[in-house]
Each structure stands twice: as structure tokens, then as C-alpha cells.
Scaffold this motif. Structure first.
Motif, mmCIF file in Angstrom:
data_model
loop_
_atom_site.group_PDB
_atom_site.id
_atom_site.type_symbol
_atom_site.label_atom_id
_atom_site.label_comp_id
_atom_site.label_asym_id
_atom_site.label_seq_id
_atom_site.Cartn_x
_atom_site.Cartn_y
_atom_site.Cartn_z
ATOM 1 N N UNK A 1 21.986 56.445 83.860
ATOM 2 C CA UNK A 1 22.042 56.404 85.320
ATOM 3 C C UNK A 1 22.007 55.024 85.942
ATOM 4 N N UNK A 2 22.073 53.966 85.123
ATOM 5 C CA UNK A 2 22.128 52.612 85.658
ATOM 6 C C UNK A 2 23.570 52.247 86.017
ATOM 7 N N UNK A 3 23.706 51.283 86.915
ATOM 8 C CA UNK A 3 25.035 50.831 87.344
ATOM 9 C C UNK A 3 25.198 49.345 87.026
ATOM 10 N N UNK A 4 26.237 48.967 86.272
ATOM 11 C CA UNK A 4 26.395 47.548 85.922
ATOM 12 C C UNK A 4 26.878 46.704 87.099
ATOM 13 N N UNK A 5 26.262 45.543 87.263
ATOM 14 C CA UNK A 5 26.739 44.560 88.238
ATOM 15 C C UNK A 5 27.784 43.674 87.573
ATOM 16 N N UNK A 6 27.454 43.221 86.360
ATOM 17 C CA UNK A 6 28.359 42.322 85.641
ATOM 18 C C UNK A 6 28.049 42.361 84.155
ATOM 19 N N UNK A 7 29.086 42.119 83.349
ATOM 20 C CA UNK A 7 28.936 41.903 81.912
ATOM 21 C C UNK A 7 29.414 40.482 81.627
ATOM 22 N N UNK A 8 28.655 39.736 80.835
ATOM 23 C CA UNK A 8 29.051 38.380 80.467
ATOM 24 C C UNK A 8 29.200 38.319 78.951
#
Length: 415
Positions: free
Chosen positions: A24-31
Motif C-alpha cells: 500500500x505504499x506509493x513510490x515518489x522516486x527510484x534512484x
């Protein structure tokens, strides 16, 4: 309840992230510095958005296509989501640019969580033998991780690594990490037994990992307790049984039908999740010498013994070093759980021999992905070698999901 968000650093192919999305988490960014792994995350980002917006057939058509055009797939998704996958090495010089990209995605919002672990080869026992510890820049990437904590001030963080991090330089590196995150305002802890094992989370793999968890000092938290998943599932009958039998060098990156109905394990874990086909069931080719060794290794394994390389017939021994790495040919345990899948699987498949003597080959890309608990609709971009490397470096999504569910509980209790 508020949707919790996170930033994924050193994201790899997104195994850890997949678990957090499921929870249920939402990603802001992947690096991530590796382009193929970034492309894989972009494609998975497209999958999640299309599925959520009832356009899953676009993604399924992409999987079925024999001339895959990933850029065309990504055009179906809001551009900012694709751009939120940042293909950059994390370094002193790139941090301002990475921060700027993340700030645009955040648009003034707070960050709940930071996840990810710096490349683990630097802390591995083998890695230490190859390179002086101090001169390897990967050993100091935790300092950049801490800079993200200082800038975004999340409630919690999850830092994943190999067990070797506990003993690296007699524990000095672990102490440095703990000191740095405490100075940034966080309490930090490792599992009571020092590591967690993927097999205890329902993954059919013996894979030990150190999961460091930290939280803001003002939060009244402690390391979560994880329940062990008891089961009697096996690789051959529960994980591989519906995949087409292959010989060495056979298979395809494209879609092929399953050969049998799904199993209880595949249903429970969502590995086989509704499609009528599977992709990337492809095996690397082998020479006759290796294939003969595979036959011997499987026969020995079926009689309860591991192959010792030094005990092979002399005509089959091609390596001068017969004192170390005598287990360089190893059969996957078909009647239990696999040994650890590592990135070396990208170099050769000798350490991951399929347990079926009739097939006489190393495992396929899809079989490796299943051992890591990736769902069958997870597509790894890049070459076959690139896919193997991404899979070997990943955190099993099934393990990640159960960690994420505990983290979510901990954050919500303190909101």
C-alpha cells in the motif's frame, strides 16, 4: 488513511519496491545507476499505473509482442511517473541533481520512508578478497544514504544488505553506519538474530539478509517481530511444474503458454497471477563438457551428495584451481528450497543446475525470477545476461511485502 510514500535508493530492478507497493505504499522516486534495471522499473511502473487505471490489456499486449518497444509502452503512462525513475549513480556530484528531481515529484509533500541498500558486493566475503576495503568507494555509499535522511527527514528507513556487512572490517563499517544515522536523528536496530532469511517469509530460497530498520528518535518504536511462514512447498512440484521443459540453449524471451494448471504455492504467492502465458523462460547454451558435468552433479545430488569439482574425471577439469570453489557446479534442491541466487548467475549457470536430469541445463531467467518470488508478469528489460544480473541482485518481493506491512503498521501507529 493517508497513502504512505517512499523513496527507493539503489533500487535495482525494484524487488524491494514491489513489496512496498503491494503493502500500500506509493513510490515518489527510484534512484538506480544501471540503465537496464531502470528500464525494468519504468516498465513495472507502467504495469502498476495501467492496471490501476483498468488498462492492463496494454501491458499484456506488450508482454505478448515479439517486437517489444518499451518507449511506446511508457507513452501510455503519465510522463512524470516514468521520469521519477532516476538513472543516476549516487555520488557527491550527482546529489544536487537527484534532490532536484525528487523535489519536483514531491511538490512540497513530506517523505514517509526511505528504503534501499547500497550495492552489497563491497561487503560480501568474496568482494573483500578481491579489493582493498578502504579504497572501494561502494563501502562509503551509506554516507550518501544518510544525506537523503538528513534532507527528507522520513519517519523511518529500511537499509538492506548482505550478512557480510556485520563482519566487514570486524564490524567497523556497521558501527560507522549506526553512528551516522544516529547523528542524523534516528534510532536504529538489526534483527535479534542479526539477519532475516527469505525462506522464513515463504520464499523458496535460503537467502539471508541484514535488514537494518531505523526510526526518528522521538518515535517510541522497536525492531518489528516477524512470524515465520511454515510450509512444505518444493521447487520442482510447486514452483517449476507448470513451465515448459527445456534443453540447454532453448526457450524464448517471448510469451509461451503454461503446460500445467497452477499450483497452490503459485496462487498463494501471486507468482502466477492471472495470465495464460509466461515470458523470459529462456536458458543459456552450454558446451558438451559442462553438460557432462551437469549430469554427474545431478546424479550425485539425487544420491544425497554435492559434486566436488576436484573429484571429476581429469578430462572434464578445465580450471587449474581445484583447491577453492570446489562447489562451482551446484544443483538447485528440487525437493526443498534453493540456495541463494546471486548476481554471478549472469556469468554462468553452473551454480544453478536444474534438478531434472532429463532437461540437463541451468535454470532459465523465469525460473530464477520465480525462486526470487517475482510474479510472472514482471518483465526484466535488457539482455538475458542483464536480466539474470537484475534478478540475482534483487530483494525477493514476497519478503519485501511482509517487511513493508510491518513498517506500515509502525508508521500508522505513530501518525
Amino acid at each position: 488513511m493517508k497513502e504512505l510514500n517512499y523513496i527507493d535508493l539503489f533500487a535495482g530492478a525494484g524487488g524491494l519496491s514491489e513489496g512496498f507497493i503491494r503493502a500500500g505504499f506509493s513510490p515518489i522516486a527510484h534512484v538506480e545507476m544501471n540503465k537496464d534495471a531502470c528500464d525494468t522499473i519504468k516498465t513495472r511502473t507502467a504495469y502498476h499505473w495501467l492496471k490501476e487505471n483498468k488498462k492492463a490489456e496494454i501491458y499484456n499486449d506488450y508482454l505478448k509482442s515479439e517486437t517489444k518497444n518499451k518507449e511506446e509502452l511508457w507513452k501510455n503512462v503519465p510522463e512524470h511517473l516514468i521520469n521519477s525513475v532516476i538513472n543516476k549513480e549516487i555520488s557527491e556530484s550527482t546529489l544536487p541533481e537527484i534532490f532536484n528531481s525528487i523535489d519536483k515529484e514531491l511538490n512540497g509533500n513530506n517523505v514517509d520512508l526511505i528504503i534501499g541498500g547500497p550495492p552489497c558486493q563491497a561487503y560480501s566475503i568474496v568482494g573483500r578478497a578481491r579489493k582493498d576495503m578502504e579504497s572501494d568507494p561502494r563501502n562509503h555509499l551509506y554516507k550518501h544514504y544518510v544525506k537523503f535522511l538528513e534532507k527528507y527527514n522520513p519517519n523511518m528507513f529500511v537499509f538492506e544488505n548482505v550478512p557480510g556487512i556485520l563482519s566487514a572490517k570486524n564490524g567497523e563499517y556497521l558501527n560507522k553506519i549506526f553512528k551516522a544515522v544516529k547523528n542524523a536523528g534516528y534510532e536504529v536496530a538489526i534483527p535479534p538474530k542479526n539477519h532475516l532469511n527469505a525462506k522464513d517469509f515463504g520464499v523458496l530460497q535460503d537467502r539471508k539478509r541484514v535488514i537494518i530498520i531505523g526510526w526518528k528518535k522521538e518515535l517510541n518504536l522497536k525492531y518489528p517481530e516477524f512470524e515465520t511462514t511454515e510450509h512444505s512447498f518444493q521447487i520442482l512440484k510447486d514452483l517449476f511444474s507448470d513451465l515448459k521443459p527445456l534443453k540447454n540453449g532453448q526457450g524464448t524471451l517471448n510469451a509461451v503458454a503454461y503446460t500445467k494448471p497452477t499450483t497452490e504455492y503459485l496462487k498463494q504467492t501471486n507468482i502466477r497471477n492471472g495470465l495464460e502465458f509466461v515470458t523470459q523462460h529462456i536458458v543459456r547454451p552450454n558446451n558438451d563438457n559442462d553438460l557432462e558435468i551437469y549430469q554427474i552433479a545431478i546424479e550425485k545430488w539425487n544420491n544425497g551428495k554435492r559434486l566436488n569439482y576436484a573429484e571429476l574425471p581429469k578430462r572434464l577439469i578445465k580450471h587449474s584451481n581445484t583447491d577453492s570453489f570446489v562447489n562451482r557446479f551446484q544443483v538447485v534442491n528440487g525437493k526443498g528450497v534453493s540456495h541463494t541466487v546471486v548476481a554471478h548467475i549472469a556469468m554462468d549457470g553452473h551454480y544453478y543446475i536444474h534438478p531434472d536430469k532429463k532437461q540437463n541445463r541451468s535454470i532459465s531467467v523465469r525460473e530464477a525470477a520465480r525462486i526470487q518470488s517475482f510474479p510472472d508478469d514482471y518483465f526484466f528489460e535488457g539482455s538475458r545476461t542483464a536480466a539474470f544480473k537484475q534478478i540475482g541482485n534483487a530483494v525477493p518481493p514476497l519478503m519485501a511485502q511482509k517487511i513493508a506491512e510491518k513498517i506500515r503498521e509502525m508508521i500508522w501507529k505513530n501518525m
